[in-house]
Every structure is written in C-alpha cells, then in structure tokens.
Design a protein around this motif. Structure first.
Motif, short mmCIF file in Angstrom:
data_model
loop_
_atom_site.label_atom_id
_atom_site.label_comp_id
_atom_site.label_asym_id
_atom_site.label_seq_id
_atom_site.Cartn_x
_atom_site.Cartn_y
_atom_site.Cartn_z
N LEU A 10 0.85 -1.18 0.00
CA LEU A 10 0.00 0.00 0.00
C LEU A 10 0.89 1.24 0.00
O LEU A 10 1.84 1.32 0.77
CB LEU A 10 -0.91 0.02 1.23
CG LEU A 10 -1.89 -1.16 1.37
CD1 LEU A 10 -2.40 -1.26 2.79
CD2 LEU A 10 -3.05 -1.01 0.39
N ILE A 11 0.57 2.21 -0.84
CA ILE A 11 1.29 3.48 -0.88
C ILE A 11 0.32 4.56 -0.44
O ILE A 11 -0.70 4.82 -1.09
CB ILE A 11 1.81 3.82 -2.29
CG1 ILE A 11 2.55 2.62 -2.90
CG2 ILE A 11 2.70 5.05 -2.25
CD1 ILE A 11 3.83 2.25 -2.21
N VAL A 12 0.60 5.20 0.70
CA VAL A 12 -0.30 6.21 1.27
C VAL A 12 0.45 7.53 1.35
O VAL A 12 1.37 7.70 2.16
CB VAL A 12 -0.80 5.79 2.66
CG1 VAL A 12 -1.71 6.87 3.24
CG2 VAL A 12 -1.54 4.45 2.59
N ASP A 13 0.05 8.47 0.50
CA ASP A 13 0.64 9.81 0.56
C ASP A 13 0.04 10.57 1.74
O ASP A 13 -1.13 10.41 2.08
CB ASP A 13 0.36 10.56 -0.74
CG ASP A 13 1.08 11.90 -0.79
OD1 ASP A 13 0.50 12.90 -0.35
OD2 ASP A 13 2.24 11.92 -1.25
N HIS A 14 0.87 11.42 2.38
CA HIS A 14 0.40 12.12 3.59
C HIS A 14 -0.82 12.99 3.31
O HIS A 14 -1.60 13.26 4.22
CB HIS A 14 1.55 12.95 4.17
CG HIS A 14 1.87 14.19 3.41
ND1 HIS A 14 1.67 15.44 3.94
CD2 HIS A 14 2.35 14.38 2.16
CE1 HIS A 14 2.03 16.35 3.06
NE2 HIS A 14 2.45 15.74 1.98
N LYS A 15 -1.00 13.42 2.06
CA LYS A 15 -2.16 14.26 1.74
C LYS A 15 -3.46 13.48 1.82
O LYS A 15 -4.53 14.08 1.98
CB LYS A 15 -1.98 14.87 0.35
CG LYS A 15 -0.80 15.83 0.25
CD LYS A 15 -0.66 16.38 -1.16
CE LYS A 15 0.53 17.33 -1.25
NZ LYS A 15 0.73 17.84 -2.63
N ARG A 16 -3.38 12.15 1.67
CA ARG A 16 -4.59 11.33 1.72
C ARG A 16 -4.57 10.35 2.89
O ARG A 16 -5.37 9.42 2.94
CB ARG A 16 -4.75 10.56 0.40
CG ARG A 16 -4.91 11.43 -0.83
CD ARG A 16 -5.48 10.62 -1.98
NE ARG A 16 -6.78 10.09 -1.63
CZ ARG A 16 -7.33 9.00 -2.22
NH1 ARG A 16 -6.65 8.35 -3.14
NH2 ARG A 16 -8.52 8.58 -1.85
N ALA A 17 -3.65 10.55 3.80
CA ALA A 17 -3.50 9.60 4.91
C ALA A 17 -4.76 9.51 5.76
O ALA A 17 -5.19 8.42 6.14
CB ALA A 17 -2.30 10.00 5.77
N GLY A 18 -5.35 10.65 6.09
CA GLY A 18 -6.58 10.64 6.89
C GLY A 18 -7.71 9.93 6.17
O GLY A 18 -8.50 9.22 6.79
N ASP A 19 -7.80 10.13 4.85
CA ASP A 19 -8.84 9.44 4.07
C ASP A 19 -8.65 7.93 4.13
O ASP A 19 -9.63 7.18 4.23
CB ASP A 19 -8.79 9.91 2.61
CG ASP A 19 -9.01 11.41 2.48
OD1 ASP A 19 -9.65 12.00 3.37
OD2 ASP A 19 -8.52 11.98 1.49
N PHE A 20 -7.40 7.50 4.07
CA PHE A 20 -7.13 6.06 4.13
C PHE A 20 -7.55 5.51 5.49
O PHE A 20 -8.24 4.48 5.57
CB PHE A 20 -5.64 5.80 3.90
CG PHE A 20 -5.22 4.38 4.16
CD1 PHE A 20 -5.47 3.38 3.23
CD2 PHE A 20 -4.59 4.03 5.35
CE1 PHE A 20 -5.11 2.07 3.48
CE2 PHE A 20 -4.22 2.72 5.61
CZ PHE A 20 -4.47 1.74 4.67
N LEU A 21 -7.16 6.17 6.57
CA LEU A 21 -7.46 5.68 7.91
C LEU A 21 -8.96 5.67 8.16
O LEU A 21 -9.51 4.70 8.72
CB LEU A 21 -6.75 6.53 8.96
CG LEU A 21 -5.22 6.48 8.95
CD1 LEU A 21 -4.65 7.54 9.87
CD2 LEU A 21 -4.74 5.10 9.37
#
Length: 824
Positions: free
Chosen positions: A751-762
C-alpha cells in the motif's frame, strides 16, 4: 545446491579457556552481547551471490544473469516449494531444472515420496533419475523452457488489454491447479490453450533488455560461472574465524566430549545460516562430512540429520560450506557467530567435569543420546538462542505446510522458567529412570503404530513425572511459598538477554520470530508459553529435526498433534501462574476454544491443579488478573532492555496513548496517532484485510515503512478437521497490529499512502464492513499485481531490508500477493 572446495589456511587462533564454571547462578556472558550492530553500506544488496558487498565477480553469469533471476524470479522460485520445484537461487539449482509434482501435496494416506531437497547436492544425472527435467538450453539453440516462459511473459504488460488486474490475480490462483510443462513443445501447447501464462507468473514482465540478455545467454548454451576453481564463489581461503570453529567442532579422534558437543550444536543449527561477524556479507551452512578440515568436503546425506551415516564412514566431521546462491527471506534463519562466542561455548560445555568413553550414538530420542552432556549446558544453549531456534523450525521445511500455522496462535510470546526451578534441569530424567517417555514418538510412523497415536505416546506418564518433580523442586526451594510465581520466570540474566521475551508472528506462510533487538514488540499477544528445557527440546526435534515434508499424511498428522501436545504443556505452565482456577480455565478455553473440556479430560492437563504464588499486593484484585495482566507485569519487570522502546503504534501494554484520525493531510506523527485508533480493536474492518500488508507512508518525498498484521482468531487449535482452515475461523475476534519497518517473509499487499490522503485512508479502513468496501478502498492505495510499479516497490522493500536489517535481510516473496486467504 552448492559446489565447494576447502583451501587449507594456517591460523594461530587459540580458544581462550576461562575459569568460570557454568552453573545456573554464574554470570556467563550473554551471546547477544558479543556482536556489534549491522551497519551495511549503501552498496549492500540481497540480489548478489556469494558476498553481498561484492560488486563484480568478473563472471558473466554471476554479474549479469543471476541478478536478473534474483530480482524477478527468486521471489517465487526458491527452495522445494517453488512452482514446479524450480529453484533459481544459484546455477546448480537452475541446472537441476523442474519437476512435474508438488512434494507438499504428494504425502497422502500412508505413502511417502522421495525427498528432492536442494541441500542433498545431487548430480544432474541423479536429479534426472528423480524426475527433474531440463529448463535450459545446452546445445547453443535459441530455445529453452526457461526462455520460452520469459518470452511468453512479455505479454504481461499494460499494453495488453488481456493482462488486467483480475487476469493477473486469476493467474496467481491458477498456481495450485496448473500442470508443469516439461519441454518447449508442451509449453507452447499449454500457452495456446491458456494464454497469459508467461513468467513471472501473474506479474508484469521482465524488461525487453533483460529478456534479450537471457536470449543471448541461451544462444551461448546457458553457461554457468567459469569452470576454473579460482573463479568459483567459494575459492577464497576460509577465514581464521571459520577455521577456528571447525577446529572447535572436530578436535582429535579421541576427543569424544567434543564430538558429543559438536553433534548437539550441529543438530540445533543445521537449518540456520551461519553469519561470521569477521566475514560480513557471507553465509555458511554447517554440514556433516566424511572428510576432516583441510580436505575436500564429502557431504553425508541422510533423510534426517539424526540418522546414522553409512557404514563406510569412519568418522563424522562438521564442516562449513559457503552459500553461493542468493538468500530469500522465507527460509532465512540467521545464526550470528564470531570467535568470541567460541570462548563462551567452551565455558559452558567443557569446564564441567563430565566424561564419555566412546563416540556419540545415533537414535531418534535426543534426551537419550545427549544425556551425558550436562543438562545445564544444553538448557543454556537453547535459552540463549531461542529466536534462532524458533526461526529455524518456522522457516524450515514445516513452514510450507500451511496446517502448521494452525497448531498455534498467530501472535504469541515465549518465556523461560529459570533453570534453578526448571524440573527438567534440576532432575533431568524426572525420576522416570530413562528418557523413553520424553520423546516417545516414532520417527517413521506406519499403520501398525496407530495405537501410539491414540495413547498419545506415553505423554501421561511423562506429565505425571513432570508435575511431581516440579512440586518437589518448588517445595525444596521454599516450603512456605509454594507454587510458581513471576519470580520464577527468567528475566534474561545479568546481561539482559532479549531472548527472555521472544515474539512470534506466524501468519500462514509468512513467519517472523523476533526480539526487541529486531523491532518494537507489537501489541498484546494472543497467547504465551513458558518453556522448560525438555519442552523446547521436544518442540524443536519434532518440528525442525524430524519433520519430513515428503513423509506420509500419517507422519504429518503425527507431527501436528505432537506439536499441539508439547505446545499446550508450555501454555499450561504460563496459565498456572494465575492463582484463580476459574480464570485458568477461562484462559485455557481462550487458547483451546470449543474443545477445551474434552481435550483437558482426554489429555489430563494440569493448569487447574498446580499451585501458584501471588504477591500480597495483587491478592485484593486477583479476580481481575487474566493472562493479559500477567504479560503486562512481565513486560514491566523485564524493562526496556528486554522489551524495547515504548510501542507507539499499538495500545498495549499501555492503553492511554493519544488516538486521533486527522482528516485529509497528515504528518507522520498524526498518521501514527490515527493507526493507534485501529490497532487492538477486534472484528469489524479487520477481518477483511490481508494478513500481512506492507504500507509505505510518503511525506514530502520521504518514505516510512510499516507492516500491518492481522492476528486471526480460531475456534480451536488442537484438531485438524478439514483442510479448509477458514471453516474454523472466528473473524469477529481478529485484531490488527502495526509494526514499524518490515516484518514477515511474504508480502500479501503493498500500500502506498501519501500524507495528503493519509486521513482518508485511515477513515476508510475504519468504515470497512464488507469485503467489497475493502476492495474499493484498496484500489485507491494498493499496487496491483499487473502494475509495472510493483517491481519498483518490490526493489525498494528489498533495498530497505539491505540498508536496515543487514544479515537479517532476504528476498521478499510475492507468491501470494493480492490473493485470497483460502488460496495460500
């Protein structure tokens, strides 16, 4: 497979004899304190043969061809479990070729199959006689089975509309049912009937450049490394350190004590890769040879290493063979050694006054043939090397039998009784007079021996003797105290050996045993074991030394049930630290589940009858104490020298860490805070996640690696009722753990999670309640099987290992990547 020769090299190293005699109370140095930390250079690579620091061998195969296989093929084709048994870790294995059968599926009923192990080092002709077929061109043609499969794999590209993500995943699932073509003609027929079956299987193709290189190599006749002995990887003289070890293990022909000790060390380390601190970047295997140091090794092959050598072998010598191939993580059990460790081994094994007047015997009961070695020394060796020994059996042959992971919790910890209260150290034979009931397990079970399975191999007599001896030892120590207490748990000794708390993550085919020296210890374990010397010896010989992957189904079932028996002994020892009988039975039920009552009645386990000593300050709240509270108390007592730094990702043993998901853009600190809201929560979203995912958090171009691990819950761990283990699952009790860095030998998803979308992922993960929810979310962040990017990320993960783990590193496996749990 490895070819080798040994060059005689004079050394003046002498083993330092010290005057400290081993007793449980003596301050023998911890082996963990003997080694410096790995600090590999940026050029260190797991893709290199022989020495990971060596840039060039001035050899076309070693410098050009093998790296192609290492980077793109070894991830699936390693060891005996590789598809079609094709092993591409070194040239001798490539020459061996393929086999039409999977040995892990042939041991059915009462039948066994012939072993086809790489370590047997057979000739090509002998491999052919066992059914292996050639995959190379040796006649200067432009065709070979290997090249045909790689060429067909060029269709595995985004430009091909038929190579969709679903097609790639389906190819992975087809591994179980696909036959192995044995020549180019049958492969062409196979691919015409079933297109997009090229290599790498269900993964993007090799580059056109690499394919062209392999084609030219095929036209040359697929040559291996230069034939000159001087160009071989093992042509360098052995280092002084290795020669010193060979002298230590062999001695002279009348030094029978040394022969006993050497046999003991060999049988406990033959599955491990020796890494000599004085020779960084290289690995060695310890083997039995009929020739002494200084002569060419003549390896002794037997079905198991406890079998006697052929009659014509006058004496067994223990020799080191340099590993020429690349190392994959799934079979990598590391044994760190140096010359300083020899001093410690000399202190432990040879200072005591014990004597033997003949060479060691061969039988299948380790307690019988090693009883002359002081039991304190044997127990010390196993206690000090717990992690290496566990890694050896978990990543040895048994690790590819999926059912083996069903014989215990996904996430457990092990502790040790102090030797001064260990009944099997204080009274080695437990008063039985002999060791028949310590290891009354047939090595090669046949139908006529079914009765032994039903009667559980005399385990009741052993357990009764153990119980009596334990109570005698505790009573002799302190008649007023009575029972076991946390004070009886080994805390690592004066040097705080981290093996006092060994953590296991065993998820299907992906295994990891580690201590705080390797990583932060993650979250609450599902169960705990307290080991005695005899208990761990029985576990190790059953699962590592005597297990035959090529054995009959009966043999494999016997191995499983014996393992369940000895594992439950260690669990019971931990459970009996609880004073409340009702709580003991509740915890026993959690560990054994629905079969608790009939299992206890059938097998006469003792957690309900053994006394325990509870500190006065606990007694008012004793009813609150369960196994988790005991683990917390041990965690506190051992301290950070054993348990490592505070876990910032999992809410255990502390449960007051800050928890918050910040929507959208997250810093690393905010992201980790958000992860804490997901860990330790049973059920819900957890049941839909892969067992082992590698998550790369990206912030302003900088990457941080985490491993997401799902601890599966099961209804029971004692009886294999069906091959479909999902039928015994309790998914509503699954929990998530997060570990910084890389854990596990297999990657099930990247999984690649950019910090700009980290909250969306969580937030998305927290809301998952159905498989389709996870699939929709994962599509936004995962690296798909058919995406060319998967190779870049795969290389990055292997590079991360090389830069951060040093000798611990190995090539990660993608064999089960993005495939359902039922497939593994």
């Amino acid at each position: 497979m490895t070819r080798f020769r040994v060059t005689t090299h004079v050394s003046h190293f002498a083993i330092v004899v010290v005057f400290l005699f081993f007793l449980p109370s003596c301050k023998i140095r911890s082996v963990e304190s003997l080694f410096s930390e790995d600090k590999p250079s940026p050029s260190y690579s797991v893709y290199r043969s022989g020495n990971r620091y060596k840039h060039s061998h001035n050899d076309h195969f070693l410098d050009v061809i093998q790296p192609i296989f290492s980077k793109r093929c070894v991830t699936c084709h390693f060891c005996t479990v590789g598809p079609c048994q094709i092993n591409l870790t070194d040239f001798e294995m490539i020459r061996r070729g393929g086999h039409p059968h999977n040995p892990y599926k042939l041991g059915v009923g009462t039948r066994r199959v012939e072993p086809t192990r790489p370590e047997d080092q057979l000739s090509v002709l002998q491999w052919r006689e066992l059914g292996f077929y050639d995959i190379l061109s040796t006649k200067n043609t432009d065709s070979s089975l290997l090249l045909e499969s790689v060429t067909e794999g060029l269709n595995n590209s985004p430009q091909n509309p038929h190579f969709s993500e679903e097609t790639a995943r389906q190819r992975a699932l087809d591994q179980k049912n696909t036959v192995c073509p044995t020549n180019t003609e049958s492969y062409e027929t196979f691919t015409r009937a079933k297109p997009i079956r090229g290599m790498p299987w269900g993964l993007p193709s090799l580059t056109q450049e690499d394919t062209t290189i392999l084609r030219k190599w095929t036209l040359m006749g697929s040559p291996g490394p230069k034939s000159s002995e001087d160009s071989r990887l093992d042509s360098e003289p052995l280092s002084d350190s290795i020669l010193a070890w060979e002298r230590f293990l062999n001695g002279d022909s009348r030094d029978f004590k040394r022969q006993y000790v050497a046999k003991y060390i060999f049988e406990h380390t033959f599955l491990a890769r020796y890494h000599f601190e004085e020779v960084p970047g290289e690995f060695y295997s310890l083997v039995r040879s009929s020739t002494p140091p200084g002569q060419k090794i003549q390896k002794i092959n037997t079905e198991v290493v406890t079998d006697a050598p052929p009659a014509e072998v006058e004496r067994v010598y223990y020799r080191f063979v340099k590993e020429q191939g690349v190392v994959e993580l799934a079979t990598h059990a590391l044994f760190r050694v140096n010359t300083a460790k020899l001093e410690v081994l000399g202190e432990v094994f040879f200072k005591t006054d014990w004597n033997v007047d003949s060479p060691p015997l061969y039988s299948h009961n380790p307690f019988e043939w090693f009883h002359k070695i002081p039991v304190e020394a044997r127990a010390w060796f196993m206690r000090e090397h717990t992690r290496m020994l566990y890694q050896s059996y978990a990543r040895g042959p048994i690790c590819f039998t999926r059912t083996a992971t069903y014989g215990g919790a996904d996430n457990f910890v092990t502790f040790w009784l102090k030797p001064e209260v260990d009944p099997t150290v204080q009274v080695p034979d437990l008063g039985l007079g002999n060791y028949e009931y310590f290891y009354r397990k047939s090595h090669s079970l046949e139908l006529k021996e079914i009765e032994n399975v039903v009667t559980n191999w005399g385990v009741h007599r052993y357990k009764a003797a153990f119980e009596k001896t334990l109570r005698d030892v505790l009573g002799a120590r302190d008649q007023n105290k009575g029972g076991l207490s946390l004070d009886d748990i080994w805390m690592g000794g004066p040097n705080k050996n981290p093996n006092a708390w060994t953590h296991s993550l065993r998820h299907d085919t992906s295994t990891q045993f580690f201590t705080s020296k390797r990583s932060t210890l993650p979250g609450r374990p599902q169960s705990a074991w307290v080991l005695t010397y005899a208990n761990f010896e029985r576990i190790f010989y059953n699962a590592a030394v005597h297990f035959k992957y090529f054995g009959s189904l009966l043999h494999q079932m016997q191995t499983f049930h014996w393992q369940s028996t000895v594992r439950t002994e260690s669990e019971d020892l931990f459970i009996s630290l609880l004073r409340d009988p009702k709580m003991r039975m509740k915890v026993r039920g959690n560990y054994t589940s629905k079969f608790t009552s009939p299992f206890l009645k059938l097998n006469r386990y003792y957690p309900q009858g053994r006394t325990a000593h509870i500190p006065i300050e606990w007694r008012k709240r004793e009813h609150l104490f369960d196994d988790g509270e005991l683990m917390k108390e041990l965690h506190k007592r051992m301290g950070p020298e054993i348990t490592g730094e505070k876990d910032r990702l999992n809410n255990w043993p502390e449960d007051d860490l800050p928890q918050k998901i910040v929507p959208g853009k997250n810093s690393q600190e905010q992201f980790e805070s958000g992860l804490r809201t997901l860990t330790g929560r049973p059920g819900g979203f957890v049941r839909h996640l892969p067992q082992v995912s590698h998550l790369i958090f990206v912030e302003e171009g900088k990457r941080k690696l985490y491993t997401l691990i799902v601890d599966r819950a099961h209804k029971e761990h004692k009886f294999v009722v069906t091959g479909n283990l999902s039928l015994s699952r309790l998914p509503h009790l699954d929990t998530l753990k997060v570990v910084p860095g890389l854990m596990g030998a297999f990657s099930y998803l990247i999984l690649i999670v950019d910090h700009k979308r980290a909250g969306d992922f969580l937030q998305g993960v927290a809301k998952v309640s159905k498989p389709k929810h996870w699939q929709e979310l994962a599509k936004q962040f995962k690296v798909s099987r058919n995406a060319p990017q998967i190779w870049d990320e795969f290389d990055w993960l292997n590079r991360w290992q090389a830069e951060n783990l040093g000798a611990e590193a190995g090539i990660l496996s993608l064999r089960h990547y993005d495939s359902p749990e039922s497939f593994h």
